[in-house]
Design a protein around this motif. Structure first.
Motif, PDB file in Angstrom:
ATOM      1  N   ASP A 142      49.751  74.666  96.709  1.00 44.73           N
ATOM      2  CA  ASP A 142      48.315  74.827  96.558  1.00 44.73           C
ATOM      3  C   ASP A 142      47.943  74.212  95.221  1.00 44.73           C
ATOM      4  OD1 ASP A 142      45.675  75.433  96.368  1.00 44.73           O
ATOM      5  OD2 ASP A 142      45.935  77.631  96.462  1.00 44.73           O
ATOM      6  N   ARG A 143      47.470  72.968  95.265  1.00 47.38           N
ATOM      7  CA  ARG A 143      47.147  72.228  94.045  1.00 47.38           C
ATOM      8  C   ARG A 143      45.662  72.249  93.748  1.00 47.38           C
ATOM      9  NH1 ARG A 143      49.235  66.689  96.173  1.00 47.38           N
ATOM     10  NH2 ARG A 143      48.142  67.596  97.984  1.00 47.38           N
ATOM     11  N   SER A 144      44.903  73.000  94.515  1.00 48.32           N
ATOM     12  CA  SER A 144      43.444  72.913  94.435  1.00 48.32           C
ATOM     13  C   SER A 144      42.913  73.280  93.062  1.00 48.32           C
ATOM     14  CB  SER A 144      42.796  73.789  95.506  1.00 48.32           C
ATOM     15  OG  SER A 144      43.228  75.138  95.382  1.00 48.32           O
ATOM     16  N   ALA A 145      43.605  74.127  92.327  1.00 46.50           N
ATOM     17  CA  ALA A 145      43.132  74.526  91.006  1.00 46.50           C
ATOM     18  C   ALA A 145      43.819  73.790  89.871  1.00 46.50           C
ATOM     19  CB  ALA A 145      43.350  76.031  90.821  1.00 46.50           C
ATOM     20  N   ALA A 146      44.602  72.758  90.214  1.00 42.99           N
ATOM     21  CA  ALA A 146      45.426  72.088  89.205  1.00 42.99           C
ATOM     22  C   ALA A 146      44.799  70.807  88.662  1.00 42.99           C
ATOM     23  CB  ALA A 146      46.801  71.770  89.779  1.00 42.99           C
ATOM     24  N   GLY A 147      43.560  70.513  89.035  1.00 38.67           N
ATOM     25  CA  GLY A 147      42.945  69.282  88.608  1.00 38.67           C
ATOM     26  C   GLY A 147      42.607  69.266  87.124  1.00 38.67           C
TER      27      GLY A 147
ATOM     28  N   ARG B  88      45.432  59.793  88.477  1.00 38.74           N
ATOM     29  CA  ARG B  88      44.437  59.027  89.243  1.00 38.74           C
ATOM     30  C   ARG B  88      43.034  59.565  88.989  1.00 38.74           C
ATOM     31  NH1 ARG B  88      48.605  59.772  93.408  1.00 38.74           N
ATOM     32  NH2 ARG B  88      49.753  57.804  93.594  1.00 38.74           N
ATOM     33  N   ALA B  89      42.900  60.880  88.979  1.00 35.14           N
ATOM     34  CA  ALA B  89      41.591  61.488  88.721  1.00 35.14           C
ATOM     35  C   ALA B  89      41.113  61.167  87.308  1.00 35.14           C
ATOM     36  CB  ALA B  89      41.668  62.995  88.933  1.00 35.14           C
ATOM     37  N   ARG B  90      42.021  61.231  86.337  1.00 37.89           N
ATOM     38  CA  ARG B  90      41.648  60.950  84.947  1.00 37.89           C
ATOM     39  C   ARG B  90      41.176  59.513  84.778  1.00 37.89           C
ATOM     40  NH1 ARG B  90      43.013  58.485  80.661  1.00 37.89           N
ATOM     41  NH2 ARG B  90      44.776  57.487  81.706  1.00 37.89           N
ATOM     42  N   GLN B  91      41.838  58.576  85.431  1.00 43.25           N
ATOM     43  CA  GLN B  91      41.454  57.174  85.308  1.00 43.25           C
ATOM     44  C   GLN B  91      40.073  56.903  85.899  1.00 43.25           C
ATOM     45  OE1 GLN B  91      44.646  54.951  87.105  1.00 43.25           O
ATOM     46  NE2 GLN B  91      45.984  55.154  85.326  1.00 43.25           N
ATOM     47  N   ARG B  92      39.664  57.689  86.872  1.00 48.23           N
ATOM     48  CA  ARG B  92      38.364  57.474  87.500  1.00 48.23           C
ATOM     49  C   ARG B  92      37.236  58.115  86.697  1.00 48.23           C
ATOM     50  NH1 ARG B  92      42.201  56.668  90.983  1.00 48.23           N
ATOM     51  NH2 ARG B  92      41.856  55.320  92.806  1.00 48.23           N
ATOM     52  N   ASP B  93      37.438  59.359  86.290  1.00 50.38           N
ATOM     53  CA  ASP B  93      36.410  60.052  85.509  1.00 50.38           C
ATOM     54  C   ASP B  93      37.039  61.277  84.856  1.00 50.38           C
ATOM     55  OD1 ASP B  93      34.284  61.354  84.409  1.00 50.38           O
ATOM     56  OD2 ASP B  93      33.055  61.360  86.219  1.00 50.38           O
ATOM     57  N   PRO B  94      37.421  61.176  83.596  1.00 48.91           N
ATOM     58  CA  PRO B  94      38.090  62.307  82.944  1.00 48.91           C
ATOM     59  C   PRO B  94      37.192  63.523  82.770  1.00 48.91           C
ATOM     60  CG  PRO B  94      37.623  60.556  81.364  1.00 48.91           C
ATOM     61  CD  PRO B  94      37.325  59.999  82.718  1.00 48.91           C
ATOM     62  N   GLN B  95      35.882  63.355  82.946  1.00 45.06           N
ATOM     63  CA  GLN B  95      34.951  64.481  82.776  1.00 45.06           C
ATOM     64  C   GLN B  95      34.616  65.166  84.097  1.00 45.06           C
ATOM     65  OE1 GLN B  95      34.343  65.309  79.653  1.00 45.06           O
ATOM     66  NE2 GLN B  95      35.549  63.496  79.081  1.00 45.06           N
ATOM     67  N   ALA B  96      35.015  64.584  85.221  1.00 47.13           N
ATOM     68  CA  ALA B  96      34.666  65.156  86.525  1.00 47.13           C
ATOM     69  C   ALA B  96      35.418  66.468  86.745  1.00 47.13           C
ATOM     70  CB  ALA B  96      34.998  64.165  87.635  1.00 47.13           C
ATOM     71  N   PRO B  97      34.761  67.450  87.320  1.00 50.96           N
ATOM     72  CA  PRO B  97      35.423  68.747  87.522  1.00 50.96           C
ATOM     73  C   PRO B  97      36.459  68.684  88.638  1.00 50.96           C
ATOM     74  CG  PRO B  97      33.237  68.751  88.503  1.00 50.96           C
ATOM     75  CD  PRO B  97      33.360  67.459  87.761  1.00 50.96           C
ATOM     76  N   GLY B  98      37.543  69.440  88.445  1.00 52.78           N
ATOM     77  CA  GLY B  98      38.569  69.551  89.469  1.00 52.78           C
ATOM     78  C   GLY B  98      39.109  68.204  89.901  1.00 52.78           C
ATOM     79  N   TRP B  99      39.162  68.019  91.221  1.00 53.14           N
ATOM     80  CA  TRP B  99      39.649  66.772  91.806  1.00 53.14           C
ATOM     81  C   TRP B  99      38.504  65.896  92.306  1.00 53.14           C
ATOM     82  CZ3 TRP B  99      44.516  65.976  90.657  1.00 53.14           C
ATOM     83  CH2 TRP B  99      45.409  67.050  90.555  1.00 53.14           C
TER      84      TRP B  99
END
Length: 226
Positions: free
Chosen positions: A221-226, A39-50
């Motif tokens: 803890d998925r916070s660093a998995a983006g 979902r994050a990749r489809q929105r902006d693959p360059q955005a940091p983290g989540w």
């Protein structure tokens, strides 16, 4: 009463987000991390983290008030299926479940196997729970296809699948109205990572620590998995 809080009552979605898991998802390993990464990749693959998820999957307010229950015996867990064992220590109690889903019936799979979507209905049918109130969050009022948007519609979908003696002990309602801590015997905080934005894991973890919650199944803890 027993108080159950599903994090997806706060880690939610905006209107017209068509890949939002609130509309229906399974609870597989891939749904908990990989689906969110896509979902994050489809929105902006360059955005940091989540951060690409921020606009569509906000953390709604209200969860901060849960700190009032510090001192109430509390557990934290990964999945609402664990509520089945949690209830065993309090047979016949009334459960107030703050959630984006009623958890009374699952519409696929084995209806007798305890899952996040049917634990409450099975608990009522077995006598493990004496009564059940599902309290939908206020933000459902702005999402026309959310369960808590039209309670009459949701009730009409669910009740034909419940035995009359179960149906009579169920209430569906909306809008946060927290019980007095003195009324709460025990609390269960559920992460539900297939349905909740990984960016909100740190807030979830902080809340669990402030409640002094004992883990059943350790949350992710998925916070660093983006």
């Amino acid at each position: 009463m027993l108080l159950s809080i599903d994090w997806d009552a706060f880690s939610g979605t905006r209107e017209l987000v068509f890949d939002a898991p609130i509309w229906g998802t399974r609870d597989r390993e891939a749904d908990r991390v990989a689906a969110w990464r896509e979902r994050a990749r489809q929105r902006d693959p360059q955005a940091p983290g989540w951060s690409a998820l921020d606009a569509d999957f906000p953390l709604y307010p209200g969860w901060e008030a849960l700190e009032r229950y510090a001192g109430v015996p509390a557990h934290v867990t990964l999945t609402h299926a664990d509520a089945w064992e949690w209830l065993a220590a309090h047979p016949g109690a009334h459960v107030l479940n703050v959630d984006s889903h009623h958890d009374l019936v699952s519409f696929s799979g084995d209806p007798t196997r305890v899952r996040p979507g049917n634990w409450a209905g099975l608990a009522l049918a077995s006598g493990r729970a004496g009564g059940y109130t599902c309290l939908y969050p206020s933000w459902h009022a702005g999402l026309p296809v959310a369960e808590g948007y039209d309670l009459g519609r949701t009730w009409g979908e669910v009740t034909p699948l419940l035995a009359p003696e179960v149906r009579d002990r169920v209430t569906l309602t909306r809008g946060l109205r927290w019980p007095d801590p003195a009324e709460v015997t025990a609390l269960l905080l559920v992460q539900s990572p297939a349905w909740t934005n990984p960016a909100h894991d740190p807030a979830f973890s902080r809340l669990a620590r402030r409640l002094g919650a004992t883990p059943l199944t350790p949350p992710l803890d998925r916070s660093a998995a983006g």
